[in-house]
Each structure stands twice: as structure tokens, then as C-alpha cells.
Design a protein around this motif. Structure first.
Motif, PDB file in Angstrom:
ATOM      1  N   LEU A  56      -0.378  -0.665  -7.655  1.00 16.00           N
ATOM      2  CA  LEU A  56       0.827  -0.838  -6.847  1.00 16.00           C
ATOM      3  C   LEU A  56       0.704  -2.080  -5.975  1.00 16.00           C
ATOM      4  N   ASP A  57      -0.433  -2.232  -5.319  1.00 18.25           N
ATOM      5  CA  ASP A  57      -0.639  -3.423  -4.486  1.00 18.25           C
ATOM      6  C   ASP A  57      -0.645  -4.693  -5.335  1.00 18.25           C
ATOM      7  N   PHE A  58      -1.231  -4.617  -6.522  1.00 11.46           N
ATOM      8  CA  PHE A  58      -1.258  -5.774  -7.419  1.00 11.46           C
ATOM      9  C   PHE A  58       0.155  -6.169  -7.837  1.00 11.46           C
ATOM     10  N   ASN A  59       0.959  -5.187  -8.234  1.00 14.00           N
ATOM     11  CA  ASN A  59       2.321  -5.489  -8.696  1.00 14.00           C
ATOM     12  C   ASN A  59       3.227  -5.929  -7.549  1.00 14.00           C
ATOM     13  N   LEU A  60       2.981  -5.411  -6.357  1.00  6.80           N
ATOM     14  CA  LEU A  60       3.736  -5.896  -5.191  1.00  6.80           C
ATOM     15  C   LEU A  60       3.394  -7.358  -4.915  1.00  6.80           C
ATOM     16  N   MET A  61       2.151  -7.725  -5.171  1.00 10.29           N
ATOM     17  CA  MET A  61       1.725  -9.109  -4.954  1.00 10.29           C
ATOM     18  C   MET A  61       2.386 -10.052  -5.966  1.00 10.29           C
ATOM     19  N   ILE A  62       2.405  -9.648  -7.249  1.00  9.30           N
ATOM     20  CA  ILE A  62       2.945 -10.567  -8.266  1.00  9.30           C
ATOM     21  C   ILE A  62       4.473 -10.602  -8.268  1.00  9.30           C
ATOM     22  N   THR A  63       5.112  -9.645  -7.603  1.00 11.10           N
ATOM     23  CA  THR A  63       6.590  -9.649  -7.532  1.00 11.10           C
ATOM     24  C   THR A  63       7.083 -10.127  -6.169  1.00 11.10           C
ATOM     25  N   GLU A  64       6.162 -10.601  -5.344  1.00 12.04           N
ATOM     26  CA  GLU A  64       6.518 -10.985  -3.966  1.00 12.04           C
ATOM     27  C   GLU A  64       7.567 -12.079  -3.903  1.00 12.04           C
ATOM     28  N   PRO A  71       1.025  -2.647   9.982  1.00  7.71           N
ATOM     29  CA  PRO A  71       1.040  -3.756   9.015  1.00  7.71           C
ATOM     30  C   PRO A  71      -0.304  -4.093   8.361  1.00  7.71           C
ATOM     31  N   PRO A  72      -1.446  -3.892   9.019  1.00  9.78           N
ATOM     32  CA  PRO A  72      -2.704  -4.270   8.351  1.00  9.78           C
ATOM     33  C   PRO A  72      -2.973  -3.504   7.054  1.00  9.78           C
ATOM     34  N   LEU A  73      -2.394  -2.301   6.919  1.00 15.26           N
ATOM     35  CA  LEU A  73      -2.654  -1.487   5.737  1.00 15.26           C
ATOM     36  C   LEU A  73      -1.564  -1.700   4.697  1.00 15.26           C
ATOM     37  N   SER A  74      -1.967  -1.732   3.435  1.00 16.49           N
ATOM     38  CA  SER A  74      -1.022  -1.975   2.338  1.00 16.49           C
ATOM     39  C   SER A  74      -0.308  -0.683   1.936  1.00 16.49           C
ATOM     40  N   GLN A  75       0.742  -0.852   1.147  1.00 18.90           N
ATOM     41  CA  GLN A  75       1.470   0.323   0.667  1.00 18.90           C
ATOM     42  C   GLN A  75       0.604   1.153  -0.269  1.00 18.90           C
ATOM     43  N   GLY A  76      -0.205   0.485  -1.083  1.00 17.44           N
ATOM     44  CA  GLY A  76      -1.109   1.219  -1.955  1.00 17.44           C
ATOM     45  C   GLY A  76      -2.064   2.084  -1.156  1.00 17.44           C
ATOM     46  N   THR A  77      -2.545   1.568  -0.023  1.00 18.89           N
ATOM     47  CA  THR A  77      -3.447   2.331   0.844  1.00 18.89           C
ATOM     48  C   THR A  77      -2.750   3.562   1.394  1.00 18.89           C
ATOM     49  N   PHE A  78      -1.516   3.389   1.868  1.00 20.06           N
ATOM     50  CA  PHE A  78      -0.775   4.530   2.405  1.00 20.06           C
ATOM     51  C   PHE A  78      -0.447   5.548   1.307  1.00 20.06           C
ATOM     52  N   ASN A  79      -0.191   5.043   0.104  1.00 20.74           N
ATOM     53  CA  ASN A  79       0.072   5.946  -1.015  1.00 20.74           C
ATOM     54  C   ASN A  79      -1.172   6.790  -1.310  1.00 20.74           C
ATOM     55  N   LEU A  80      -2.337   6.156  -1.245  1.00 23.42           N
ATOM     56  CA  LEU A  80      -3.598   6.862  -1.472  1.00 23.42           C
ATOM     57  C   LEU A  80      -3.843   7.891  -0.364  1.00 23.42           C
ATOM     58  N   ILE A  81      -3.543   7.511   0.875  1.00 22.12           N
ATOM     59  CA  ILE A  81      -3.696   8.441   2.004  1.00 22.12           C
ATOM     60  C   ILE A  81      -2.801   9.666   1.806  1.00 22.12           C
ATOM     61  N   LEU A  82      -1.566   9.421   1.355  1.00 28.88           N
ATOM     62  CA  LEU A  82      -0.643  10.525   1.111  1.00 28.88           C
ATOM     63  C   LEU A  82      -1.178  11.448   0.020  1.00 28.88           C
ATOM     64  N   GLY A  99       7.567  -0.780 -11.928  1.00 32.87           N
ATOM     65  CA  GLY A  99       8.927  -0.331 -11.640  1.00 32.87           C
ATOM     66  C   GLY A  99       9.147  -0.102 -10.153  1.00 32.87           C
ATOM     67  N   LEU A 100       8.168   0.531  -9.497  1.00 33.23           N
ATOM     68  CA  LEU A 100       8.255   0.757  -8.048  1.00 33.23           C
ATOM     69  C   LEU A 100       8.348  -0.572  -7.297  1.00 33.23           C
ATOM     70  N   SER A 101       7.527  -1.534  -7.717  1.00 30.51           N
ATOM     71  CA  SER A 101       7.516  -2.842  -7.053  1.00 30.51           C
ATOM     72  C   SER A 101       8.852  -3.557  -7.202  1.00 30.51           C
ATOM     73  N   LEU A 102       9.422  -3.511  -8.394  1.00 33.27           N
ATOM     74  CA  LEU A 102      10.715  -4.161  -8.630  1.00 33.27           C
ATOM     75  C   LEU A 102      11.829  -3.464  -7.845  1.00 33.27           C
ATOM     76  N   ALA A 103      11.744  -2.130  -7.737  1.00 36.13           N
ATOM     77  CA  ALA A 103      12.739  -1.388  -6.957  1.00 36.13           C
ATOM     78  C   ALA A 103      12.676  -1.802  -5.491  1.00 36.13           C
ATOM     79  N   ILE A 104      11.466  -2.016  -4.993  1.00 38.13           N
ATOM     80  CA  ILE A 104      11.302  -2.482  -3.610  1.00 38.13           C
ATOM     81  C   ILE A 104      11.896  -3.873  -3.448  1.00 38.13           C
ATOM     82  N   ARG A 105      11.672  -4.735  -4.428  1.00 38.32           N
ATOM     83  CA  ARG A 105      12.194  -6.102  -4.351  1.00 38.32           C
ATOM     84  C   ARG A 105      13.723  -6.138  -4.449  1.00 38.32           C
ATOM     85  N   ALA A 106      14.313  -5.119  -5.069  1.00 37.09           N
ATOM     86  CA  ALA A 106      15.779  -5.067  -5.130  1.00 37.09           C
ATOM     87  C   ALA A 106      16.375  -4.931  -3.735  1.00 37.09           C
ATOM     88  N   GLY A 107      15.658  -4.242  -2.846  1.00 36.72           N
ATOM     89  CA  GLY A 107      16.041  -4.209  -1.438  1.00 36.72           C
ATOM     90  C   GLY A 107      17.256  -3.379  -1.086  1.00 36.72           C
TER      91      GLY A 107
END
Length: 234
Positions: A103-111, A58-69, A32-40
Motif C-alpha cells: 500500500l505504501d509502495f503504490n501510494l508512492m508511485i501514484t503520488e 503525519p510521521p506514520l504512513s497509511q500502510g503503518t496505520f493499516n497494519l496497526i488496525l 486500486g486503493l491508492s488510485l481511489a485515494i488519488r481520485a480525491g
């Protein structure tokens, strides 16, 4: 994730079934998060912050930043309530890691999803929020491990005695302000904060309420169904 929830919604079945429900909830939520991002047209405060950081670094993925948070929230929880902090709270990093990976996986398949008409993006956002809320509902139903962010909000609630919903609102607004500030400082303007952010804030809670209502109706109908007696063998 300890909302003011009806205990009747909680699954009291086997631990294995609840973990399956919990992981399924995480997957649906991240999709759902990935699709919301793709809606733009705007995303949730937490996602807007982590998404903005992917533009800053840019080198770090959104999933990585989510984990850091999530790690930061766990550290803050420890600092705020050291005596009440339990070793088992560290287990909250397990679902946080799973969420980051999914999250990173779903962002990849909805790219490849790019919709041109605004109405199409709006419909996609409505659908994405419905999926996000369904994921939350399943995680609430499983009633297993709190994510560090929810653990942090719960800790603040216990310390202050304020309502959970009010604290969560302040927390989300803080993340939104951070996202906007980082966008202004490093990118020249806020990113990912649009009308969809407001729509997300309203719709997700309403969708969760709808799922609670549908589950209650289903449970009541199931309980009222007549029991068919098995034929007695002669």
C-alpha cells in the motif's frame, strides 16, 4: 474474506500457484486503493480511517496505520473467542504486513496523479474500484489466509449467528463513524468521506459479482469445448 461465495470459484491447484495468485491479489487491491485515494472524492471506510490518521500523526504512513488496525482486530478476535483462537491465526499478520508494504509502495508511485476535472476523478474512482474488486476476487480464489479484519468479522458472525454481510456492514459503518469522529476532534472536520465512499460501497461488491460471473462463464465454456483427439501414429 469468507463471504457467501460459490465454492466452484476456489482454486484447488498447487499451493505455489495459489500463493502467487494471493500476493498478486494483494498488489492489485492496494493499487486500486491508492488510485481511489488519488481520485480525491471519497474512499472506503477502512481507508478513510487509516488515511485520516496520517493527517493526525503525519510521521506514520497509511500502510503503518493499516497494519496497526489489523493488529487491533487480531487482538479483539483473541479476546472475543479465546478457546477457538488457533496459533495459526497469527499467520494472518503475514499478508497484513505485505499489504501494508505494498500500500505504501503504490501510494508512492501514484503520488504524481492529480486530475482536475471532476469527471476524470470519477472515472478514475470507477477504475480504481474495479482493480480493488479484482484484487479481492483473486484473494478469494486463492483461499489461503484470512486478513485479521476478515477473521474478526468471521468470529463475530460465528458468535452471533448473524449474516456475514450484515455484520460487515455494521463493521464498516463503525469504522466510518470513527473516521468522522477523529476528523472532527483533531482536524475540525471529517476527511476522505464523500460521494466516493458510497460509490465504493456499491461498486466493489458489484464488480466482485461480475468477476465471479465471468469466471463461471469462462469455466463453463472451457468445459464445453470439444476435445481434439491426437492423431494416431501409423
Amino acid at each position: 474474506m469468507q463471504h457467501e461465495k460459490d465454492t466452484a470459484i476456489i482454486d484447488t491447484g498447487s499451493t505455489v500457484r495459489r500463493w502467487i495468485t494471493y500476493v498478486a491479489g494483494i498488489y492489485i487491491l492496494t493499487l486500486g486503493l491508492s488510485l481511489a485515494i488519488r481520485a480525491g472524492i471519497g474512499i472506503s471506510p477502512q481507508s478513510s480511517l487509516t488515511r485520516t490518521m496520517t493527517l493526525v500523526l503525519p510521521p506514520l504512513s497509511q500502510g503503518t496505520f493499516n497494519l496497526i488496525l489489523e493488529v487491533i482486530m487480531l487482538i479483539l478476535t483473541f479476546l472475543i473467542s479465546r478457546r477457538a483462537f488457533k496459533a495459526r491465526n497469527l499467520l494472518s499478520m503475514v499478508p497484513a504486513l505485505v499489504l501494508a508494504l505494498l500500500l505504501d509502495f503504490n501510494l508512492m508511485i501514484t503520488e504524481s496523479i492529480h486530475l482536475e476535472p471532476y469527471v476524470a476523478n470519477l472515472v478514475l474512482l470507477f477504475f480504481a474500484d474495479a482493480m480493488l474488486a479484482l484484487g479481492l476476487f483473486l484473494m478469494i480464489r486463492a483461499n489461503l489466509v484470512l486478513m485479521p479484519i476478515d477473521l474478526f468479522v468471521n468470529t463475530i458472525q460465528q458468535k452471533t449467528g448473524r449474516k456475514w454481510g450484515n455484520i460487515k456492514t455494521v463493521f464498516d459503518c463503525t469504522l466510518l463513524a470513527l473516521s468522522a469522529s477523529i476528523g472532527l476532534i483533531f482536524l475540525g472536520a471529517p476527511h476522505f468521506i464523500r460521494e466516493g465512499t458510497i460509490i465504493n460501497a456499491i461498486l466493489v461488491g458489484q464488480y466482485v459479482k461480475l468477476y465471479f460471473y465471468l469466471h463461471e462463464k469462462y469455466t463453463a465454456r472451457k468445459a464445453a469445448a470439444p476435445v481434439v483427439a491426437e492423431p494416431v501414429a501409423e
